[in-house]
Motif scaffolding. Structure first.
Motif, PDB file in Angstrom:
ATOM      1  N   UNK A  33       0.800  -1.228   0.000  1.00  0.00           N
ATOM      2  CA  UNK A  33       0.000   0.000   0.000  1.00  0.00           C
ATOM      3  C   UNK A  33       0.833   1.278   0.000  1.00  0.00           C
ATOM      4  N   UNK A  34       2.146   1.153  -0.021  1.00  0.00           N
ATOM      5  CA  UNK A  34       3.007   2.334  -0.031  1.00  0.00           C
ATOM      6  C   UNK A  34       3.294   2.734  -1.476  1.00  0.00           C
ATOM      7  N   UNK A  35       4.308   3.577  -1.652  1.00  0.00           N
ATOM      8  CA  UNK A  35       4.693   3.977  -3.009  1.00  0.00           C
ATOM      9  C   UNK A  35       5.139   2.786  -3.844  1.00  0.00           C
ATOM     10  N   UNK A  71     -11.186  -0.240  -9.942  1.00  0.00           N
ATOM     11  CA  UNK A  71     -11.770  -0.912  -8.781  1.00  0.00           C
ATOM     12  C   UNK A  71     -12.125  -2.361  -9.099  1.00  0.00           C
ATOM     13  N   UNK A  72     -12.561  -2.611 -10.333  1.00  0.00           N
ATOM     14  CA  UNK A  72     -12.869  -3.986 -10.730  1.00  0.00           C
ATOM     15  C   UNK A  72     -11.590  -4.811 -10.822  1.00  0.00           C
ATOM     16  N   UNK A  73     -10.501  -4.201 -11.231  1.00  0.00           N
ATOM     17  CA  UNK A  73      -9.225  -4.924 -11.285  1.00  0.00           C
ATOM     18  C   UNK A  73      -8.807  -5.386  -9.890  1.00  0.00           C
ATOM     19  N   UNK A  74      -9.111  -4.579  -8.887  1.00  0.00           N
ATOM     20  CA  UNK A  74      -8.788  -4.979  -7.512  1.00  0.00           C
ATOM     21  C   UNK A  74      -9.559  -6.234  -7.133  1.00  0.00           C
ATOM     22  N   UNK A  75     -10.852  -6.276  -7.479  1.00  0.00           N
ATOM     23  CA  UNK A  75     -11.661  -7.461  -7.192  1.00  0.00           C
ATOM     24  C   UNK A  75     -11.214  -8.671  -7.985  1.00  0.00           C
ATOM     25  N   UNK A 117      -4.806   0.655  -3.975  1.00  0.00           N
ATOM     26  CA  UNK A 117      -3.916   1.795  -3.804  1.00  0.00           C
ATOM     27  C   UNK A 117      -3.605   2.432  -5.145  1.00  0.00           C
ATOM     28  N   UNK A 118      -3.396   1.600  -6.152  1.00  0.00           N
ATOM     29  CA  UNK A 118      -3.189   2.143  -7.503  1.00  0.00           C
ATOM     30  C   UNK A 118      -4.430   2.888  -7.978  1.00  0.00           C
TER      31      UNK A 118
END
Length: 376
Positions: A110-112, A197-201, A230-231
């Motif tokens: 979740x960082x850089x 957001x869908x890519x995260x899922x 995060x991206x």
């Protein structure tokens, strides 16, 4: 697809299908909620944003482990996160090796570093951080490498008296190098037209379906989801915890995963569930922010009251969400002082209106903070 087959056995694998029109409203709802949260955060100081970020990351580390049935010490997690973020929280809890590994993964995701490619070597590093002794419980496992299925296929099994139920079986180990190469190429594609957001899922679902490690797949799948979120957010600071929401709906989480992994390549239902959970996580972040602001208000109001280091240390624990009842003996343990000293500390704060008795009754007397009242 034939009845009884898994998604990874489909001829269309891994070409996920979903109804974008059916997901339009959930996507819009999450975006609106994120906008409201960021709007509130824009009005607070950088120090308070750091505090909210630390609170969210602490919750994420604690709850992603809780989903797997592992309980981490909250104070140790908070100290570990604060140490890495450079946030001063006063006295730090002792280092806990179990905690440090999970914190390393969550912060790396979740960082850089979230903007740099996720590689096989980085995933192996995450896995090694989770299992620094090469053991999961009492069992030695293959760490920093894909599973080899030497003891049989990777299966998710639950057992009741006289009966074992297979909930899921992962792809054979000999397919993992090619499968993971495909997955990582998709994940690192910066030109994708899919909604972020869908890519995260999808990333979360895809990794946990491959189940490439002997253990730790759920925690790493959620870290991958956090990396992709995060991206999507475009910020290295996190102000909500999806893992905490998943823990609150743990049974439904496992049910929708099982249903999706045994279904065809249409994952619309999974993505709806994911977005709904994400919306609740973002909304819950307002409660965390309220607590951060209330803590700041408390210390602002208490600034004129003389306090020693012990009192400041224990009050910080209270405003951070102390579990259980605060008694004189617990104060002594937290402050590392005698019971007589603890009682003097408490008596002074009672006189200043910082603490109040929760109930009377000799030894059973316990105390609570006067919740940021005007008396302070």
């Amino acid at each position: 697809m034939k009845n009884g087959e898994y998604a990874w056995q489909s001829p269309q694998w891994p070409n996920w299908q979903y109804d974008l029109a059916a997901l339009a409203e959930p996507l819009a709802a999450v975006s609106r909620a994120q906008g409201l949260l960021l709007g509130r955060l824009a009005d607070v100081s950088m120090a308070l944003r750091d505090e909210a970020n630390m609170a969210a990351l602490t919750e994420d580390v604690v709850q992603t482990s809780a989903i797997e049935g592992e309980t981490l010490n909250v104070a140790s997690v908070r100290s570990s996160v604060a140490r890495r973020l450079g946030v001063d929280i006063g006295a730090l809890a002792p280092v806990d090796r179990r905690v440090e590994g999970v914190v390393d993964i969550v912060l790396d995701a979740t960082s850089t570093m979230s903007t740099t490619p996720l590689t096989t070597e980085r995933l192996f590093g995450w896995h090694a951080a989770l299992f620094p002794t090469d053991y999961s419980g009492m069992s030695q496992i293959r760490v920093g490498g894909w599973r080899d299925d030497s003891t049989g296929p990777m299966q998710i099994i639950s057992c009741t008296i006289g009966r074992a139920t297979i909930h899921f079986e992962a792809p054979p180990a000999n397919r993992l190098p090619a499968e993971m190469a495909h997955f990582l190429a998709w994940l690192n594609n910066t030109n994708s037209k899919e909604p972020a957001l869908l890519r995260a899922g999808l990333g979360h679902l895809w990794f946990v379906t491959l189940h490439p490690f002997d253990d730790g797949n759920g925690r790493i799948a959620r870290a991958i989801g956090d990396l992709l979120l995060t991206r999507a957010d475009g910020s290295p600071q996190r102000f909500y915890s999806l893992s905490a929401q998943i823990q609150r709906e743990r049974k439904a989480y496992y049910e929708i995963l099982e249903h999706t992994q045994k279904g065809d390549m249409d994952v619309t239902s999974w993505l709806k569930w994911f977005l709904t959970a994400l919306l609740k996580a973002v909304e819950q972040a307002h409660t965390t922010l309220d607590l951060v602001l209330a803590k700041a208000k408390f210390w602002q109001q208490a600034a004129t009251i003389p306090m020693n280091e012990r009192q400041i240390k224990v009050l910080n624990r209270l405003v951070d969400g102390f579990e259980g009842k605060l008694t004189t003996s617990k104060w002594a343990a937290l402050a590392k002082c005698s019971s007589d000293t603890a009682l003097r500390d408490i008596t002074e704060l009672l006189q200043h209106g910082v603490l109040q008795k929760a109930n009377a009754g000799g030894r059973s007397t316990n105390y609570e903070i006067c919740h940021f009242s005007e008396k302070v």
